[in-house]
Design a protein around this motif. Structure first.
Motif, PDB file in Angstrom:
ATOM      1  N   HIS A  78       0.782  -1.236   0.000  1.00  0.00           N
ATOM      2  CA  HIS A  78       0.000   0.000   0.000  1.00  0.00           C
ATOM      3  C   HIS A  78       0.818   1.293   0.000  1.00  0.00           C
ATOM      4  CE1 HIS A  78      -3.335  -2.741   1.244  1.00  0.00           C
ATOM      5  NE2 HIS A  78      -3.967  -1.989   0.386  1.00  0.00           N
ATOM      6  N   THR A  79       2.110   1.205  -0.349  1.00  0.00           N
ATOM      7  CA  THR A  79       2.906   2.435  -0.449  1.00  0.00           C
ATOM      8  C   THR A  79       2.352   3.303  -1.587  1.00  0.00           C
ATOM      9  OG1 THR A  79       4.847   1.217   0.303  1.00  0.00           O
ATOM     10  CG2 THR A  79       5.253   3.365  -0.696  1.00  0.00           C
ATOM     11  N   THR A  82      -1.022   4.840  -0.736  1.00  0.00           N
ATOM     12  CA  THR A  82      -0.871   5.915   0.246  1.00  0.00           C
ATOM     13  C   THR A  82      -0.386   7.201  -0.400  1.00  0.00           C
ATOM     14  OG1 THR A  82      -0.423   4.341   2.008  1.00  0.00           O
ATOM     15  CG2 THR A  82       0.409   6.572   2.343  1.00  0.00           C
ATOM     16  N   ARG A  83       0.494   7.072  -1.394  1.00  0.00           N
ATOM     17  CA  ARG A  83       1.147   8.260  -1.950  1.00  0.00           C
ATOM     18  C   ARG A  83       0.494   8.805  -3.209  1.00  0.00           C
ATOM     19  NH1 ARG A  83       7.417   6.254  -1.023  1.00  0.00           N
ATOM     20  NH2 ARG A  83       7.289   6.190   1.256  1.00  0.00           N
ATOM     21  N   ASP A  87      -5.444   9.825  -5.632  1.00  0.00           N
ATOM     22  CA  ASP A  87      -6.274   8.992  -4.772  1.00  0.00           C
ATOM     23  C   ASP A  87      -6.730   7.691  -5.435  1.00  0.00           C
ATOM     24  OD1 ASP A  87      -7.180   8.681  -2.239  1.00  0.00           O
ATOM     25  OD2 ASP A  87      -9.133   9.623  -2.577  1.00  0.00           O
TER      26      ASP A  87
ATOM     27  N   CYS B 149       4.368  -2.469   6.697  1.00  0.00           N
ATOM     28  CA  CYS B 149       3.411  -1.828   5.780  1.00  0.00           C
ATOM     29  C   CYS B 149       2.037  -1.558   6.375  1.00  0.00           C
ATOM     30  CB  CYS B 149       3.191  -2.728   4.572  1.00  0.00           C
ATOM     31  SG  CYS B 149       4.692  -3.217   3.757  1.00  0.00           S
ATOM     32  N   LEU B 150       1.484  -2.597   7.013  1.00  0.00           N
ATOM     33  CA  LEU B 150       0.029  -2.614   7.166  1.00  0.00           C
ATOM     34  C   LEU B 150      -0.518  -1.889   8.399  1.00  0.00           C
ATOM     35  CD1 LEU B 150      -0.570  -6.277   5.983  1.00  0.00           C
ATOM     36  CD2 LEU B 150      -0.819  -4.174   4.662  1.00  0.00           C
ATOM     37  N   ARG B 153      -0.789   1.915   6.799  1.00  0.00           N
ATOM     38  CA  ARG B 153      -1.164   2.194   5.412  1.00  0.00           C
ATOM     39  C   ARG B 153      -2.365   1.387   4.956  1.00  0.00           C
ATOM     40  NH1 ARG B 153       4.692   2.294   3.906  1.00  0.00           N
ATOM     41  NH2 ARG B 153       4.518   0.113   3.417  1.00  0.00           N
ATOM     42  N   PRO B 154      -3.235   1.952   4.120  1.00  0.00           N
ATOM     43  CA  PRO B 154      -3.309   3.375   3.772  1.00  0.00           C
ATOM     44  C   PRO B 154      -3.953   4.178   4.907  1.00  0.00           C
ATOM     45  CG  PRO B 154      -5.007   2.124   2.619  1.00  0.00           C
ATOM     46  CD  PRO B 154      -4.223   1.143   3.413  1.00  0.00           C
ATOM     47  N   PRO B 155      -3.508   5.417   5.129  1.00  0.00           N
ATOM     48  CA  PRO B 155      -3.944   6.166   6.323  1.00  0.00           C
ATOM     49  C   PRO B 155      -5.445   6.421   6.396  1.00  0.00           C
ATOM     50  CG  PRO B 155      -2.675   7.554   4.816  1.00  0.00           C
ATOM     51  CD  PRO B 155      -2.525   6.148   4.320  1.00  0.00           C
ATOM     52  N   LYS B 156      -6.113   6.552   5.238  1.00  0.00           N
ATOM     53  CA  LYS B 156      -7.547   6.858   5.331  1.00  0.00           C
ATOM     54  C   LYS B 156      -8.349   5.653   5.825  1.00  0.00           C
ATOM     55  CE  LYS B 156      -8.758   6.068   0.482  1.00  0.00           C
ATOM     56  NZ  LYS B 156      -9.167   6.656  -0.759  1.00  0.00           N
ATOM     57  N   CYS B 163       1.710   7.669   8.652  1.00  0.00           N
ATOM     58  CA  CYS B 163       1.983   6.607   7.678  1.00  0.00           C
ATOM     59  C   CYS B 163       3.416   6.650   7.152  1.00  0.00           C
ATOM     60  CB  CYS B 163       0.981   6.656   6.533  1.00  0.00           C
ATOM     61  SG  CYS B 163       1.087   8.156   5.555  1.00  0.00           S
ATOM     62  N   GLU B 164       4.092   7.782   7.249  1.00  0.00           N
ATOM     63  CA  GLU B 164       5.469   7.851   6.744  1.00  0.00           C
ATOM     64  C   GLU B 164       6.500   7.820   7.879  1.00  0.00           C
ATOM     65  OE1 GLU B 164       6.188   7.475   3.664  1.00  0.00           O
ATOM     66  OE2 GLU B 164       4.550   8.257   2.444  1.00  0.00           O
TER      67      GLU B 164
END
Lengths: 187, 289
Positions: A78-79, A82-83, A87, B149-150, B153-156, B163-164
């Motif tokens: 999910h990198t 996320t980035r 979206d 990772c998990l 992520r993903p933050p939403k 997340c970083e």
């Protein structure tokens, strides 16, 4: 140099629509910033970068997508998702590309991953909770790599990290759910 | 405090020391755990990579058991299970059509009203360690925290930590006396389940991660995910062969380190299950383990 004719009109590529539908993502939102390719930890082992997968889909080049190693090697970290500034959940698009490839009977370009995924799902359906030893044995029978990780496996077994007997708890619930999903998806 | 507890498949097998040390730490801190009855696998990667509906239905089934039990919160230590549970909540909330299909498939109504939390949330955000008194001095353990990772992520979807550059595990371990070092590989990927299919990729990534940990001056890596632990621990020898250098870095679940600070021993916490032995490092602990 060979040339190919591309009718560049993303809005009418049937493939990008199918991929968008399966992933519930607007794949056409991509503006090729390549952040997904740059951040991908598995890119070094892929043939196409995630950006190239998305772009191929938008051009309607479905063979590029389906025959790539990329869709099978994606580790779902999910990198990219996320980035992505647009979206787009790219990891979800990779899931969708894999699912469509299997539906259309495409031979997976990384057989070991496909084997792992489907053998694991079967294992969950049978046992309810993942039965590691059963999974490892089934994978060995299918891949015929009998000696791979033998030493490590024995060491883990000795340390009680791999159980001999499956638990069977919740087994019937898992079977019921897996079968109901298959029934719905075959409609 | 009392929580519903979903260990997941790994904590009953390859990550038994995570289960053991987490339960031990909870009992030491007065947190009660009640294991979800008849839980099943969350589906993990194999489910979401082959069927979206299945990947939401399996966690929804488990969460619906928690809902029916009357508990409002379920604690989920495995990063993969935690991720799939959060995804189930996220998807069911925003997609009514999917939600209906999920209910039909699991044969009960999942309302999405249960709160899914990670042990790090309990320990970092809820003041659980505010009056913590360490029995063992762990300042000789120089650890880098590896979130993988998990968790974030993903933050939403995850809505947990940054997340970083996450810091919850750093803060928790620092507050129990571990020397926590900063590094830039906190959320890099270890290759996850590719370990059982494309092992070479995982060995390469594990080598990169551990070399960076060493460069940062670490003599230990702390993790919160069974797959991160399995890869960094069981593939370390192969990574050493690939890079032609000795790494020898023990990998700890963060709960094992808290347990150690609380004064529990290796049997109670499960260090003896590690492939890369923790003994050489822990021999420096006053009074032994």
């Amino acid at each position: 140099m060979s040339t190919i004719n591309i009718n560049y009109n993303p809005s009418v590529s049937g493939f990008v629509l199918a991929l968008s539908r399966e992933s519930n993502q607007d794949v056409n939102a991509c503006f090729q910033c390549r952040k997904c390719a740059v951040g991908c930890p598995i890119a070094f082992a892929m043939d196409l970068t995630p950006t190239q997968i998305i772009h191929s889909a938008r051009l309607g080049l479905e063979d590029n997508v389906f025959n790539s190693k990329t869709i099978w090697l994606c580790a779902s970290c999910h990198t990219c998702t996320t980035r992505c500034p647009q979206d787009v959940d790219i990891a979800r698009v990779m899931d969708a590309a894999r699912i469509l490839a299997v539906k259309r009977g495409v031979q997976p370009s990384v057989k070991s991953v496909e084997r792992f995924l489907y053998t694991s799902v079967k294992n969950i359906e049978w046992f309810g909770r993942l039965y590691e030893l059963g999974l490892i044995m089934a994978l060995k029978l299918k891949s015929r790599e009998f000696t791979k990780d033998m030493k490590l496996g024995l060491e883990m077994f000795k340390k009680g990290k791999i159980k001999l007997i499956p638990s069977f708890k919740g087994m019937w619930d898992a079977r019921k759910i897996c079968r109901a999903v298959k029934k719905k998806e075959s409609r | 405090m009392s929580y519903a507890y979903y260990p997941g498949c790994s904590l009953h097998s390859t990550a038994e020391e995570y289960d053991r040390s987490f339960r031990q730490v909870c009992s030491g801190l007065g947190i009660e755990l009640e294991e979800v009855s008849n839980w099943i696998c969350c589906g993990s990667s194999p489910a979401h990579e082959t069927s979206h509906l299945l990947s939401i239905a399996l966690p929804a089934h488990n969460l619906s058991i928690v809902e029916r039990s009357g508990k409002e919160e379920v604690v989920v230590p495995c990063a993969a299970c935690y991720s799939r549970f959060k995804f189930a909540l996220h998807e069911v909330e925003r997609d009514k059509g999917l939600s209906q299909q999920v209910n039909e498939v699991i044969g009960s109504e999942f309302r999405g009203k249960v709160n899914v939390i990670h042990p790090l949330e309990i320990l970092s955000d809820r003041g659980t360690l505010a009056e913590f008194k360490a029995v063992n001095d762990l300042s000789f353990i120089k650890a880098v925290c590896y979130y993988g990772c998990l968790l974030t992520r993903p933050p939403k979807v995850m809505k947990f930590d940054s997340c970083e550059n996450p810091t919850s595990m750093d803060n928790v371990l620092r507050s129990v006396g571990v020397t926590v070092l900063d590094w830039s590989f906190k959320t890099e990927c270890c290759g996850a389940s590719l370990a059982l299919s494309e092992t070479g990729i995982v060995v390469k990534l594990v080598g990169d991660l551990l070399t960076e940990a060493k460069r940062a001056g670490a003599n230990a890596v702390a993790v919160a995910c069974p797959l991160c632990h399995a890869n960094l621990d069981t593939r370390q020898t192969e990574a050493e062969d690939l890079r032609g250098e000795k790494l020898g870095i023990p990998i700890f679940y963060f709960t094992e380190l808290i347990g150690l600070a609380l004064g529990y021993g290796k049997k109670e916490l499960g260090f003896d299950k590690h492939i890369v032995s923790a003994e050489p490092l822990l021999s420096r602990l006053h009074g032994g383990v």
